[in-house]
Design an enzyme around this catalytic site. Structure first.
Site, PDB file in Angstrom:
ATOM      1  N   THR A   5      40.822  37.913  45.241  1.00 27.54           N
ATOM      2  CA  THR A   5      41.626  38.990  45.823  1.00 27.54           C
ATOM      3  C   THR A   5      41.658  40.058  44.750  1.00 27.54           C
ATOM      4  O   THR A   5      41.485  39.745  43.582  1.00 27.54           O
ATOM      5  CB  THR A   5      43.077  38.485  46.071  1.00 27.54           C
ATOM      6  OG1 THR A   5      43.050  37.435  47.024  1.00 27.54           O
ATOM      7  CG2 THR A   5      44.011  39.581  46.553  1.00 27.54           C
ATOM      8  N   THR A   8      47.200  36.829  43.172  1.00 26.68           N
ATOM      9  CA  THR A   8      45.928  36.301  43.653  1.00 26.68           C
ATOM     10  C   THR A   8      46.022  34.779  43.562  1.00 26.68           C
ATOM     11  O   THR A   8      46.871  34.256  42.844  1.00 26.68           O
ATOM     12  CB  THR A   8      44.729  36.777  42.809  1.00 26.68           C
ATOM     13  OG1 THR A   8      44.882  36.264  41.481  1.00 26.68           O
ATOM     14  CG2 THR A   8      44.647  38.287  42.736  1.00 26.68           C
TER      15      THR A   8
END
Ligand code: GLY
Length: 314
Positions: free
Chosen positions: A174, A225
């Site tokens: 991410t 993330t």
């Protein structure tokens, strides 16, 4: 007075210059994080964000993204979005134009189309190859019919927890990007294709404000993330801000949030990136097997620098 700056996760380093250019041109923190995130989304070599993102279990790419403005606390988020080149810009449109804060699936796509957002395929040869390999590996004789039904059949034939545990370890990624502009305003952006080979309709933490993203000028910004389910269960991004509000330093706040993740005693790792009102920055990770680093660039720098975060033991 802090120089306007931008920070990003490991995959954002080469693209932070776009945010710095926006800040130098007098753009807002929101402009900066959107500009840099768009470049990460366009990077075909990043298999966890935008172009080239690994698809879901049906071979369809579903994107999640969110943006938050620290001055107004306005947010925009999209989930399970298909067929748009820049999910982060669709999220920005939600923030600016929609009466809602989060749109998902067909509704998000309809909204994006009405707003004139750029449509297109995010597939690359590499993302197709990963999916083909999965199908060949899973079904010796190939020939699956791309219907929802086989997912159910597949799910029934698996120990789902073990299956996801294998995925969660290997297939996460991410991008988190945060900035502070010349007015001291902050913004935070997150974009992802989510867990590779996820179930259709699975949303991670990235579009869930409070879980994967939060930003409040009074205290700071935080984003995550890693395995999104963990950040959703702990409201990790908002919790980091809450810890800072309660007087913890940015490092202590990130440390404690990662300890909270360990306390869930579940599989998969989690990482966070944060900034505070004084311009302090930090990242932290529950993982012990790789260094926690992030990128920083301010308007006086010609290139970004890496900074070291902390690894938080069980
Ligand atoms: N953190 C991204 C996801 O779990 O989808």
């Amino acid at each position: 007075m802090v120089k306007p700056f931008i920070i990003g996760t490991h995959n954002a380093g080469p693209f932070l210059y776009a945010g710095v250019d926006a800040l130098k041109a007098g753009g807002s923190a929101l402009d900066a994080v959107e500009a840099a995130t768009r470049l990460v989304e366009s990077n075909p070599d990043d298999s966890s964000v935008g172009l080239g993102g690994i698809p879901n279990i049906l071979g369809v790419q579903e994107m999640d993204a969110s943006l938050m403005c620290g001055r107004t606390l306005r947010t925009g988020a999209v989930g399970a979005l298909k067929g748009f080149i820049h999910p982060i810009s669709v999220a920005r449109k939600v923030l600016e134009e929609a009466p809602h804060v989060m749109l998902v699936g067909a509704g998000a796509e309809h909204f994006a189309r009405v707003m004139g957002c750029e449509e297109g395929s995010l597939e690359t040869e590499s993302s197709r190859k990963v999916y083909r390999a999965f199908v060949e590996d899973t079904f010796e004789h190939g020939g699956i019919d791309q219907s929802q039904e086989w997912v159910v059949t597949y799910a029934r034939s698996q120990n789902l927890r073990q299956w996801y545990e294998r995925l969660a370890d290997k297939h996460h990624g991410t991008v988190n990007i945060q900035a502070m502009d010349e007015n001291g305003d902050m913004a935070s952006a997150v974009s992802t294709s989510g867990t590779a080979l996820k179930f259709p309709g699975r949303l991670g933490d990235s579009p869930v404000i409070g879980a994967g993203n939060y930003c409040d000028n009074r205290f700071g910004a935080a984003a995550c993330t890693g395995r999104g389910e963990l950040a959703i269960r702990n409201s990790t991004a908002r919790t980091i801000i809450h810890y800072m509000e309660d007087g913890l330093s940015i490092k202590e706040a990130c440390f404690r949030a990662m300890k909270d993740i360990h306390a869930l005693k579940s599989f998969g790792g989690m990482n966070c990136l944060a900034l505070d009102v004084k311009g302090g920055t930090m990242s932290a990770s529950t993982r012990e097997d790789r260094e926690s680093t992030y990128w920083y660039m301010d308007v006086g720098m010609r290139a970004p620098e890496t900074r070291k975060g902390i690894n938080v033991k069980q």
